[in-house]
Design an enzyme around this catalytic site. Structure first.
Site, PDB file in Angstrom:
ATOM      1  N   GLU A 191      -4.417  28.623  -4.049  1.00 14.44           N
ATOM      2  CA  GLU A 191      -4.560  29.613  -5.127  1.00 14.44           C
ATOM      3  C   GLU A 191      -5.983  30.160  -5.157  1.00 14.44           C
ATOM      4  O   GLU A 191      -6.961  29.385  -5.173  1.00 14.44           O
ATOM      5  CB  GLU A 191      -4.209  28.956  -6.481  1.00 14.44           C
ATOM      6  CG  GLU A 191      -4.360  29.927  -7.647  1.00 14.44           C
ATOM      7  CD  GLU A 191      -3.697  29.468  -8.943  1.00 14.44           C
ATOM      8  OE1 GLU A 191      -3.000  28.429  -8.939  1.00 14.44           O
ATOM      9  OE2 GLU A 191      -3.888  30.154  -9.959  1.00 14.44           O
TER      10      GLU A 191
ATOM     11  N   ASP B  66       6.347  20.909 -11.559  1.00 12.99           N
ATOM     12  CA  ASP B  66       4.881  20.810 -11.578  1.00 12.99           C
ATOM     13  C   ASP B  66       4.484  19.640 -12.475  1.00 12.99           C
ATOM     14  O   ASP B  66       4.861  19.602 -13.656  1.00 12.99           O
ATOM     15  CB  ASP B  66       4.337  22.115 -12.166  1.00 12.99           C
ATOM     16  CG  ASP B  66       2.981  22.485 -11.606  1.00 12.99           C
ATOM     17  OD1 ASP B  66       2.448  21.725 -10.779  1.00 12.99           O
ATOM     18  OD2 ASP B  66       2.467  23.548 -12.007  1.00 12.99           O
TER      19      ASP B  66
ATOM     20  N   LYS C 170       5.060  18.919  -7.634  1.00 13.71           N
ATOM     21  CA  LYS C 170       3.779  19.484  -7.180  1.00 13.71           C
ATOM     22  C   LYS C 170       2.672  18.860  -8.015  1.00 13.71           C
ATOM     23  O   LYS C 170       2.876  18.634  -9.215  1.00 13.71           O
ATOM     24  CB  LYS C 170       3.760  21.004  -7.357  1.00 13.71           C
ATOM     25  CG  LYS C 170       2.401  21.630  -7.061  1.00 13.71           C
ATOM     26  CD  LYS C 170       2.457  23.140  -6.987  1.00 13.71           C
ATOM     27  CE  LYS C 170       2.238  23.848  -8.303  1.00 13.71           C
ATOM     28  NZ  LYS C 170       0.966  23.554  -8.967  1.00 13.71           N
TER      29      LYS C 170
ATOM     30  N   GLU D  92      -1.817  18.957  -8.539  1.00  9.98           N
ATOM     31  CA  GLU D  92      -3.055  19.664  -8.205  1.00  9.98           C
ATOM     32  C   GLU D  92      -4.132  18.710  -7.694  1.00  9.98           C
ATOM     33  O   GLU D  92      -4.281  17.603  -8.223  1.00  9.98           O
ATOM     34  CB  GLU D  92      -3.602  20.380  -9.461  1.00  9.98           C
ATOM     35  CG  GLU D  92      -2.714  21.503  -9.948  1.00  9.98           C
ATOM     36  CD  GLU D  92      -3.318  22.281 -11.116  1.00  9.98           C
ATOM     37  OE1 GLU D  92      -4.500  22.050 -11.475  1.00  9.98           O
ATOM     38  OE2 GLU D  92      -2.602  23.130 -11.667  1.00  9.98           O
TER      39      GLU D  92
HETATM   40  O1  KIV Z   1       1.950  26.532 -12.714  1.00 15.30           O
HETATM   41  C1  KIV Z   1       2.147  27.435 -11.887  1.00 15.30           C
HETATM   42  O2  KIV Z   1       2.861  28.421 -12.146  1.00 15.30           O
HETATM   43  C2  KIV Z   1       1.512  27.310 -10.581  1.00 15.30           C
HETATM   44  C3  KIV Z   1       1.560  28.495  -9.668  1.00 15.30           C
HETATM   45  C4  KIV Z   1       0.569  29.492 -10.072  1.00 15.30           C
HETATM   46  C5  KIV Z   1       1.408  28.098  -8.253  1.00 15.30           C
HETATM   47  O3  KIV Z   1       0.959  26.310 -10.292  1.00 15.30           O
END
Ligand code: KIV
Length: 299
Positions: free
Chosen positions: A197, A98, A128, A130
């Site tokens: 989400e 992330d 990932k 956002e």
């Molecule tokens: O940071 C995280 O755990 C997330 C999930 C909630 C999808 O982005």
């Protein structure tokens, strides 16, 4: 002489890794995709042994393991370190790192540089990030460099303040249409998958139906192509108030607390360690040691 690399090169799938292309095929087959977050090597290993498909090293780590009140303070260095640990444990699942707040918002170049760090330094299979809109060019830049990107729409915790708090998104026709447009744009920009989400289930269903790439839902109903839960929520390890969409599958926190209490009691009541937990030495060596130590005491 054949020249074979000892280790897979960055961005090359390791042996036994779930092929990324399999995810779209799973969507086609109607086979649900399972994603869970993890933040360390045992977590990655257990997720792998449980047969999950995707392991997300979420920036939720800022809250679950680093003790912050939001995901915002997570840094690149922290996320790289956690991702590196997870990739040591998870073999078959694709590991998605992330991108933390501040690591991709400034420019395409910086986003790409940080995505490359996740692949080169931490062994991540994908990243990932956002948001939609201005983030589309980030996605294009990262995918253009050969790094798969997962999108994330709906409640995007890094911008929770702008969204009016941690609440469901896309609940009006106008907002739902904007969400659908963002989702389609992220797909066109090259995302291989999309997290939805805290989105009303009917909206998530319609977005899922309109996309070729799989959607992974969290608080987005049963019609997404896959589901994700946060490790600490799923296992009952997190003390804060759980969101409506969390299902707790175990109370590991209680198990850990009671084990620690038993340990503390055993130590205080001299029940631990027992004979089987200690090392012995030959009696004659002990006798020599005692004699020499007694002499030292007299000197
Ligand atoms: O940071 C995280 O755990 C997330 C999930 C909630 C999808 O982005």
């Amino acid at each position: 002489m054949s020249i074979r690399p000892q280790k897979p090169a960055p961005a090359t799938p390791a042996p036994g890794k779930l092929p990324l292309t399999e995810l779209a095929e799973m969507k086609q087959r109607g086979q649900r995709i399972v994603m869970v977050t993890a933040y360390d090597a045992p977590g990655g290993r257990l997720a792998d042994q449980a047969g999950v498909d995707l392991v997300l090293v979420g920036d939720s780590a800022a809250m679950t393991v680093l003790g912050h009140d939001s995901t915002v303070p997570a840094t690149m260095d922290e996320m790289v370190m956690l991702t590196r640990a997870v990739t040591r444990g998870a073999r078959r699942p694709l590991v998605v790192a992330d991108m933390p707040f501040g690591s991709f918002q400034v420019s395409d170049e910086e986003a790409l540089r940080n995505a490359i760090r996740f692949v080169k330094e931490a062994g991540a299979d994908a990243v990932k990030l956002e948001g939609g809109g201005p983030m589309l060019s980030r996605v294009r830049a990262i995918v253009g460099a050969g790094i798969p990107v997962m999108g994330h729409l709906g409640l995007t915790p890094q911008s929770a303040t702008m969204l009016g708090g941690y609440k469901a998104q896309g609940r009006s026709a106008e907002k739902a249409l904007a969400l659908l447009a963002d989702a389609r744009a992220l797909e066109a920009a090259g995302c291989f998958s999309l997290v939805l989400e805290a989105v009303p289930a009917p909206v998530a269903k319609r977005v899922t139906d309109r996309l070729e790439i799989p959607t992974i839902g969290i608080g987005a109903g049963a019609d997404c192509d896959g589901q994700v839960l946060v490790w600490h929520d799923l296992l009952g390890l997190y003390d804060g108030r759980a969101a409506r969409f969390v299902k707790r599958y175990a109370d590991v926190g209680d198990t850990i607390r009671s084990a620690l209490e038993s340990f503390a009691t055993d130590v205080r009541e001299r029940r631990f360690p027992e004979e089987q937990h200690t090392y012995s030495m030959p009696n004659e060596e002990l006798a020599v040691f005692d004699e020499a130590a007694a002499l030292q005491r007299r000197e």
